[in-house]
Every structure is written in structure tokens, then in C-alpha cells.
Design a protein around this motif. Structure first.
Motif, PDB file in Angstrom:
ATOM      1  N   GLN A 132       0.825  -1.255   0.040  1.00 33.71           N
ATOM      2  CA  GLN A 132       0.005   0.022  -0.088  1.00 33.71           C
ATOM      3  C   GLN A 132       0.975   1.228   0.058  1.00 33.71           C
ATOM      4  O   GLN A 132       1.688   1.347   0.923  1.00 33.71           O
ATOM      5  CB  GLN A 132      -0.924   0.016   1.085  1.00 33.71           C
ATOM      6  CG  GLN A 132      -1.932  -1.099   1.306  1.00 33.71           C
ATOM      7  CD  GLN A 132      -2.796  -1.261   2.297  1.00 33.71           C
ATOM      8  OE1 GLN A 132      -3.349  -0.045   3.065  1.00 33.71           O
ATOM      9  NE2 GLN A 132      -3.256  -2.369   2.803  1.00 33.71           N
ATOM     10  N   LYS A 133       0.779   2.064  -0.998  1.00 30.99           N
ATOM     11  CA  LYS A 133       1.635   3.161  -1.251  1.00 30.99           C
ATOM     12  C   LYS A 133       1.635   4.164   0.016  1.00 30.99           C
ATOM     13  O   LYS A 133       0.788   4.469   0.601  1.00 30.99           O
ATOM     14  CB  LYS A 133       0.922   4.246  -2.410  1.00 30.99           C
ATOM     15  CG  LYS A 133       2.039   5.263  -2.754  1.00 30.99           C
ATOM     16  CD  LYS A 133       1.344   5.919  -4.049  1.00 30.99           C
ATOM     17  CE  LYS A 133       2.280   7.226  -4.382  1.00 30.99           C
ATOM     18  NZ  LYS A 133       3.471   6.791  -4.518  1.00 30.99           N
ATOM     19  N   GLY A 134       3.033   4.414   0.132  1.00 32.75           N
ATOM     20  CA  GLY A 134       3.449   5.337   1.530  1.00 32.75           C
ATOM     21  C   GLY A 134       3.505   4.642   2.939  1.00 32.75           C
ATOM     22  O   GLY A 134       3.630   5.086   3.794  1.00 32.75           O
ATOM     23  N   LYS A 135       2.997   3.189   2.925  1.00 37.40           N
ATOM     24  CA  LYS A 135       2.732   2.510   4.249  1.00 37.40           C
ATOM     25  C   LYS A 135       4.148   1.756   4.465  1.00 37.40           C
ATOM     26  O   LYS A 135       4.606   0.982   3.488  1.00 37.40           O
ATOM     27  CB  LYS A 135       1.680   1.864   4.287  1.00 37.40           C
ATOM     28  CG  LYS A 135       0.322   2.816   4.407  1.00 37.40           C
ATOM     29  CD  LYS A 135      -1.098   2.144   4.563  1.00 37.40           C
ATOM     30  CE  LYS A 135      -2.119   2.993   4.735  1.00 37.40           C
ATOM     31  NZ  LYS A 135      -3.477   2.407   5.088  1.00 37.40           N
ATOM     32  N   ASP A 136       4.587   1.543   5.606  1.00 38.31           N
ATOM     33  CA  ASP A 136       5.384   0.556   6.155  1.00 38.31           C
ATOM     34  C   ASP A 136       4.676  -0.538   7.024  1.00 38.31           C
ATOM     35  O   ASP A 136       4.373  -0.271   8.133  1.00 38.31           O
ATOM     36  CB  ASP A 136       6.615   1.207   6.796  1.00 38.31           C
ATOM     37  CG  ASP A 136       7.540   0.085   7.412  1.00 38.31           C
ATOM     38  OD1 ASP A 136       7.237  -0.964   7.261  1.00 38.31           O
ATOM     39  OD2 ASP A 136       8.497   0.470   8.126  1.00 38.31           O
ATOM     40  N   MET A 137       4.697  -1.573   6.175  1.00 43.79           N
ATOM     41  CA  MET A 137       3.554  -2.658   6.737  1.00 43.79           C
ATOM     42  C   MET A 137       4.216  -4.131   6.948  1.00 43.79           C
ATOM     43  O   MET A 137       4.913  -4.444   6.275  1.00 43.79           O
ATOM     44  CB  MET A 137       2.231  -2.842   6.041  1.00 43.79           C
ATOM     45  CG  MET A 137       1.432  -1.407   5.737  1.00 43.79           C
ATOM     46  SD  MET A 137       0.022  -1.656   4.595  1.00 43.79           S
ATOM     47  CE  MET A 137      -0.819  -3.235   5.555  1.00 43.79           C
TER      48      MET A 137
END
Length: 273
Positions: free
Chosen positions: A194-199
Motif C-alpha cells: 500500500q503506497k506510502g505505508k510501512d506494513m
């Protein structure tokens, strides 16, 4: 002599039976000790500078590649058993995952092969490696219990805001649960970056005794200096908590009855001498 032999055999039978009923707890204890050993080995390398480490650079390039190509080779949520990268000869794992709420610390193996799934938690191929970078989603799969070992059996205990810790070869990363969802096995779009997320995303079968009909997902995000929006838990009807609790109490009741029956029998044997 004959009475004594029968008594010894009786005690051996009792101890063995109790041991078999306690097998899940014994194996879980051994697995935790193995994870602790991995943790100790990782702590020895805390001085290693990741930017000068060829393995770290390899992991970075891999993450960038799958992000750029849109994870086009990810076919379904259990697929891609091939390891994302090849580790050093002296390494067996990419660190460990610790989930305090579930009282689990499991080694992280690369590639969701049957062999790796038997040993611990696995990082699925064609998903990100956990490096603490944005635009990444490391999908970590584990059995919903295997041969008495809990693994992700108690995943339904996790709630929004709970802590999940990843220890990779270079640093410790802290994530918080933000969303929980149940999906069909082939909903691959639900585990993409998911764009922009560190998951990181935890994945296992659901329900506990349902032959893997669905997949249970726990989404976790890392805070990069900004507030993470907590999302509501997805409603679901097939909770496994009651089944898991019943299984535990049946085993404990069996242990109690076995000890009680064995103790009474052995006492009568002693009195009958």
C-alpha cells in the motif's frame, strides 16, 4: 518382585500419558528456546552497519523490484514458496517475529514452503522483506497450529493497537495492529503493498477447524513520525476462540483425570501388598 515391577510399569505409563497430553506445551517451550537462541545470535551482530552490508543492499533491491513491477508474480495468498533472496551460508532465518499478546516468538524463514511452515513463521515470496521502509508490505504466514505447536493459533486474540515486533538481522522494528480482515484464499489484492505505508501482514487459515476455507489477515503499520489511523475490525461470524478454549480444557481435564485415576490405582496396589 512382581508387584514392584507392575508398580514401576504403572508409573511409567502414567508419566508417558501425561507427557503425551502435555506435548503441545513441551514443543512450544522448545520452539521458544530456539527463537531465543536466534535472538541471541542476532544481538551479537548489532554493531553491523546495514548500509555497508551486502545482504541489506540485496534485500533493498528486491523490495524495490517487486514494488516497481506491481508484484505481478504473486498468484495467490499461499503461493510463491521461493525465497525472496538467498541468505548467507551461516544464516537460516531472517530474524524473528514477536507477538506479546499471543505469547509467541517465532523464527522468520524465507519462502512459504511446507518445510519452513513446519518450523516457524515464513515470509512469503513476492512480498516485501521487513526493512522498516515505506512502500512495503511483508506478508508473514504461519500455520493455525501444527502438531500441537500453537504458531498463529491464537491470532484472534490480537486487537487494534496491539504490538508486533520484527527483529531483522540489523534492527528491531515495532508495528501496531491497525486492521483485521477475513478474506478468500485468492484475494491477492488484499495483501499487496500500500503506497506510502510501512506494513507487515500476518496471514493464517481460518477458522481454526475449518480446513483453511478462508484466510485471516492482521494488518500492522509502523509509525514514521506520523499518526497512524486505526481502522475498525472487520465483522466475522466464524470465530474460533470457543473451539480453541474447548480444546485446551478437554486436554487439561484429561490430564487431571489420568493423574487421579493413576494415583488411586497405584495407591491400591501399594495397599494390596
Amino acid at each position: 518382585m512382581k508387584h514392584r515391577l507392575i508398580t514401576i510399569v504403572g508409573w511409567l505409563f502414567l508419566v508417558t500419558s501425561v507427557g503425551l497430553l502435555l506435548y503441545p506445551e513441551i514443543i512450544s517451550f522448545i520452539k521458544q528456546k530456539q527463537s531465543d537462541q536466534i535472538a541471541q545470535e542476532l544481538e551479537k551482530n548489532t554493531g553491523r552497519r546495514k548500509n555497508d552490508d551486502s545482504l541489506y543492499q540485496k534485500a533493498l533491491r528486491y523490495n524495490e523490484k517487486i514494488r516497481e513491477d506491481g508484484q505481478k508474480d504473486l498468484k495467490d495468498v499461499w503461493s510463491y514458496q521461493a525465497p525472496p533472496i538467498v541468505l548467507r551460508k551461516e544464516q537460516d532465518t531472517f530474524g524473528y517475529i514477536k507477538i506479546p499478546k499471543m505469547k509467541q516468538k517465532l523464527p522468520l524463514y524465507l519462502g512459504a514452503t511446507m518445510e519452513n511452515m513446519r518450523k516457524g513463521a515464513t515470509i512469503m515470496g513476492q512480498t516485501s522483506l521487513p526493512l522498516g521502509k515505506r512502500d512495503s508490505n511483508c506478508v508473514i504466514a504461519a500455520h493455525r497450529g501444527y502438531q500441537g505447536i500453537p504458531y498463529f493459533r491464537d491470532i484472534e486474540e490480537l486487537k487494534i493497537g496491539d504490538l508486533v515486533i520484527i527483529r531483522n538481522p540489523w534492527e528491531r522494528l515495532r508495528y501496531k495492529v491497525t486492521k483485521i480482515k477475513v478474506i478468500d484464499p485468492y484475494d491477492t489484492d488484499k495483501i499487496l503493498i500500500q503506497k506510502g505505508k510501512d506494513m507487515i501482514t500476518l496471514l493464517t487459515c481460518h477458522p481454526y477447524r475449518g480446513h483453511g476455507k478462508y484466510r485471516y489477515l492482521v494488518y500492522c503499520e509502523r509509525n514514521h513520525g506520523q499518526k497512524i489511523k486505526k481502522q475498525e475490525r472487520t465483522q466475522q461470524s466464524d470465530s474460533s476462540r470457543k473451539t480453541i478454549e474447548e480444546e485446551k480444557w478437554i486436554r487439561y481435564a484429561g490430564i487431571f483425570l489420568l493423574i487421579l485415576t493413576g494415583g488411586v490405582w497405584l495407591r491400591k496396589r501399594e495397599q494390596g501388598r
